[in-house]
Design a protein around this motif. Structure first.
Motif, PDB file in Angstrom:
ATOM      1  N   UNK A 112       0.826  -1.206   0.000  1.00  0.00           N
ATOM      2  CA  UNK A 112       0.000   0.000   0.000  1.00  0.00           C
ATOM      3  C   UNK A 112       0.863   1.260   0.000  1.00  0.00           C
ATOM      4  N   UNK A 113       1.914   1.261   0.812  1.00  0.00           N
ATOM      5  CA  UNK A 113       2.838   2.406   0.849  1.00  0.00           C
ATOM      6  C   UNK A 113       3.495   2.584  -0.518  1.00  0.00           C
ATOM      7  N   UNK A 114       3.924   1.481  -1.129  1.00  0.00           N
ATOM      8  CA  UNK A 114       4.563   1.557  -2.441  1.00  0.00           C
ATOM      9  C   UNK A 114       3.627   2.078  -3.506  1.00  0.00           C
ATOM     10  N   UNK A 115       2.393   1.629  -3.459  1.00  0.00           N
ATOM     11  CA  UNK A 115       1.391   2.064  -4.432  1.00  0.00           C
ATOM     12  C   UNK A 115       1.141   3.574  -4.293  1.00  0.00           C
ATOM     13  N   UNK A 116       0.952   4.005  -3.052  1.00  0.00           N
ATOM     14  CA  UNK A 116       0.707   5.434  -2.818  1.00  0.00           C
ATOM     15  C   UNK A 116       1.920   6.268  -3.198  1.00  0.00           C
ATOM     16  N   UNK A 117       3.111   5.757  -2.913  1.00  0.00           N
ATOM     17  CA  UNK A 117       4.328   6.516  -3.218  1.00  0.00           C
ATOM     18  C   UNK A 117       4.467   6.755  -4.719  1.00  0.00           C
ATOM     19  N   UNK A 118       4.212   5.746  -5.519  1.00  0.00           N
ATOM     20  CA  UNK A 118       4.390   5.922  -6.964  1.00  0.00           C
ATOM     21  C   UNK A 118       3.299   6.826  -7.531  1.00  0.00           C
ATOM     22  N   UNK A 119       2.111   6.759  -6.961  1.00  0.00           N
ATOM     23  CA  UNK A 119       1.031   7.661  -7.414  1.00  0.00           C
ATOM     24  C   UNK A 119       1.370   9.123  -7.100  1.00  0.00           C
ATOM     25  N   UNK A 120       2.198   9.305  -6.086  1.00  0.00           N
ATOM     26  CA  UNK A 120       2.627  10.667  -5.724  1.00  0.00           C
ATOM     27  C   UNK A 120       3.958  11.044  -6.371  1.00  0.00           C
ATOM     28  N   UNK A 167       8.759   4.277  -3.430  1.00  0.00           N
ATOM     29  CA  UNK A 167       8.072   3.165  -4.097  1.00  0.00           C
ATOM     30  C   UNK A 167       9.000   1.962  -4.206  1.00  0.00           C
ATOM     31  N   UNK A 168      10.199   2.205  -4.678  1.00  0.00           N
ATOM     32  CA  UNK A 168      11.168   1.115  -4.844  1.00  0.00           C
ATOM     33  C   UNK A 168      11.456   0.441  -3.514  1.00  0.00           C
ATOM     34  N   UNK A 169      11.701   1.211  -2.484  1.00  0.00           N
ATOM     35  CA  UNK A 169      11.992   0.659  -1.157  1.00  0.00           C
ATOM     36  C   UNK A 169      10.808  -0.167  -0.643  1.00  0.00           C
ATOM     37  N   UNK A 170       9.605   0.357  -0.808  1.00  0.00           N
ATOM     38  CA  UNK A 170       8.415  -0.351  -0.316  1.00  0.00           C
ATOM     39  C   UNK A 170       8.187  -1.652  -1.088  1.00  0.00           C
ATOM     40  N   UNK A 171       8.368  -1.619  -2.398  1.00  0.00           N
ATOM     41  CA  UNK A 171       8.098  -2.819  -3.185  1.00  0.00           C
ATOM     42  C   UNK A 171       9.185  -3.881  -2.987  1.00  0.00           C
ATOM     43  N   UNK A 172      10.427  -3.464  -2.846  1.00  0.00           N
ATOM     44  CA  UNK A 172      11.483  -4.432  -2.527  1.00  0.00           C
ATOM     45  C   UNK A 172      11.237  -5.011  -1.136  1.00  0.00           C
ATOM     46  N   UNK A 173      10.805  -4.173  -0.205  1.00  0.00           N
ATOM     47  CA  UNK A 173      10.457  -4.664   1.133  1.00  0.00           C
ATOM     48  C   UNK A 173       9.313  -5.670   1.059  1.00  0.00           C
ATOM     49  N   UNK A 174       8.332  -5.399   0.211  1.00  0.00           N
ATOM     50  CA  UNK A 174       7.213  -6.329   0.023  1.00  0.00           C
ATOM     51  C   UNK A 174       7.712  -7.673  -0.484  1.00  0.00           C
ATOM     52  N   UNK A 175       8.634  -7.629  -1.435  1.00  0.00           N
ATOM     53  CA  UNK A 175       9.170  -8.872  -1.973  1.00  0.00           C
ATOM     54  C   UNK A 175       9.967  -9.627  -0.909  1.00  0.00           C
ATOM     55  N   UNK A 176      10.746  -8.915  -0.116  1.00  0.00           N
ATOM     56  CA  UNK A 176      11.512  -9.551   0.966  1.00  0.00           C
ATOM     57  C   UNK A 176      10.557 -10.184   1.986  1.00  0.00           C
ATOM     58  N   UNK A 234      -1.319  -4.678 -11.690  1.00  0.00           N
ATOM     59  CA  UNK A 234      -2.044  -5.954 -11.620  1.00  0.00           C
ATOM     60  C   UNK A 234      -1.460  -6.821 -10.513  1.00  0.00           C
ATOM     61  N   UNK A 235      -0.134  -6.932 -10.496  1.00  0.00           N
ATOM     62  CA  UNK A 235       0.530  -7.758  -9.473  1.00  0.00           C
ATOM     63  C   UNK A 235       0.216  -7.254  -8.069  1.00  0.00           C
ATOM     64  N   UNK A 236       0.305  -5.949  -7.867  1.00  0.00           N
ATOM     65  CA  UNK A 236       0.048  -5.393  -6.528  1.00  0.00           C
ATOM     66  C   UNK A 236      -1.399  -5.638  -6.105  1.00  0.00           C
ATOM     67  N   UNK A 237      -2.330  -5.460  -7.027  1.00  0.00           N
ATOM     68  CA  UNK A 237      -3.748  -5.683  -6.695  1.00  0.00           C
ATOM     69  C   UNK A 237      -3.987  -7.133  -6.274  1.00  0.00           C
ATOM     70  N   UNK A 238      -3.498  -8.047  -7.088  1.00  0.00           N
ATOM     71  CA  UNK A 238      -3.696  -9.469  -6.789  1.00  0.00           C
ATOM     72  C   UNK A 238      -2.937  -9.883  -5.533  1.00  0.00           C
ATOM     73  N   UNK A 239      -1.762  -9.312  -5.349  1.00  0.00           N
ATOM     74  CA  UNK A 239      -0.945  -9.597  -4.177  1.00  0.00           C
ATOM     75  C   UNK A 239      -1.665  -9.167  -2.907  1.00  0.00           C
ATOM     76  N   UNK A 240      -2.270  -7.974  -2.943  1.00  0.00           N
ATOM     77  CA  UNK A 240      -3.019  -7.487  -1.777  1.00  0.00           C
ATOM     78  C   UNK A 240      -4.176  -8.421  -1.430  1.00  0.00           C
TER      79      UNK A 240
END
Length: 187
Positions: free
Chosen positions: A64-72, A78-87, A164-170
Motif C-alpha cells: 500500500x505504501x509503495x502504491x501510494x508513493x508511486x502515485x505521488x 516506491x522502490x523501497x516499499x516494493x522491494x520490502x514487500x518482496x523480501x 495488476x501484481x500489486x492488486x492481486x498480491x493485496x
C-alpha cells in the motif's frame, strides 16, 4: 544502472516462476522429505502460522505504501516499499515451506464440514490461485525495474504489470490472513 540484462527479463521470469512454483507444489504435495530440513521444536512450528499472518499484514502495508508513493511520484519510496514487500513475501514463503516440509504437508481444516466446504475451501482456493498468478507478475515487474533506468522504465510494461501484481498480491495476502484466522483462531 542495469542489474538484469534486458534481453533476459522474460527468460528469468519464466525460470524463476517455474522453479518457485515447483518447490511450492513439491512441498505442499509432501514430495520433499522432512529429513531435508532441520528439526524444530513444536513451539516453533506452531508459531509459524501467526508469524506468517503478521508478515502478510506487514506486506499489505508495504504494498500500500509503495502504491501510494508511486502515485505521488516518489520513485525512491516506491522502490523501497516494493522491494520490502518482496523480501516479506520471500520470508513468508520460506517459513511456510519450512513448516510444510517439517510437518509433512498442509494441516487439515479442524472446523465443521459445512464451513470447510462453503467458506474455507473457496477462500483457500482463491488465495492459492492468486498467489500462483502473482509469482510471474511480481518477478516480471521486479526484473524490469532492475533492467531499466527509471527514465526508461516508463516505456516498459512495468507500471501496467505492477498494478495488476500489486492488486492481486493485496487480495492474496488478505485472504491468507483469513485462512490463518479460520485455521488457527476460529477453529
Amino acid at each position: 544502472m542495469e542489474y538484469v540484462p534486458r534481453e533476459r527479463v522474460n527468460i528469468l521470469t519464466a525460470v524463476l516462476s517455474v522453479v518457485s512454483l515447483a518447490i511450492v507444489f513439491a512441498a505442499a504435495g509432501g514430495r520433499i522429505p522432512s529429513s531435508t530440513v532441520p528439526i524444530a521444536p513444536d513451539w516453533v512450528l506452531e508459531s509459524i502460522p501467526l508469524f506468517n499472518a503478521l508478515i502478510s499484514a506487514a506486506a499489505i502495508g508495504t504494498i500500500t505504501v509503495g502504491w501510494r508513493a508511486i502515485r505521488r511520484g516518489n520513485v525512491d519510496r516506491h522502490r523501497l516499499a516494493m522491494v520490502s514487500s518482496f523480501v516479506l513475501f520471500a520470508a513468508f514463503l520460506t517459513f511456510y515451506l519450512y513448516r510444510l516440509v517439517a510437518t509433512g504437508g498442509p494441516q487439515p481444516f479442524p472446523g465443521p464440514e459445512t464451513i470447510k466446504q462453503f467458506v474455507y475451501y473457496p477462500v483457500l482456493a482463491i488465495h492459492i490461485f492468486l498467489a500462483i498468478v502473482c509469482v510471474p507478475l511480481v518477478y516480471y515487474a521486479l526484473l524490469l525495474a532492475g533492467a531499466y533506468p527509471i527514465d526508461e522504465l516508463y516505456r516498459t510494461n512495468h507500471a501496467r504489470v505492477g498494478r495488476i501484481a500489486a492488486s492481486l498480491w493485496l487480495i492474496s495476502f488478505s485472504l491468507g490472513i483469513v485462512v490463518y484466522v479460520l485455521l488457527h483462531v476460529v477453529y
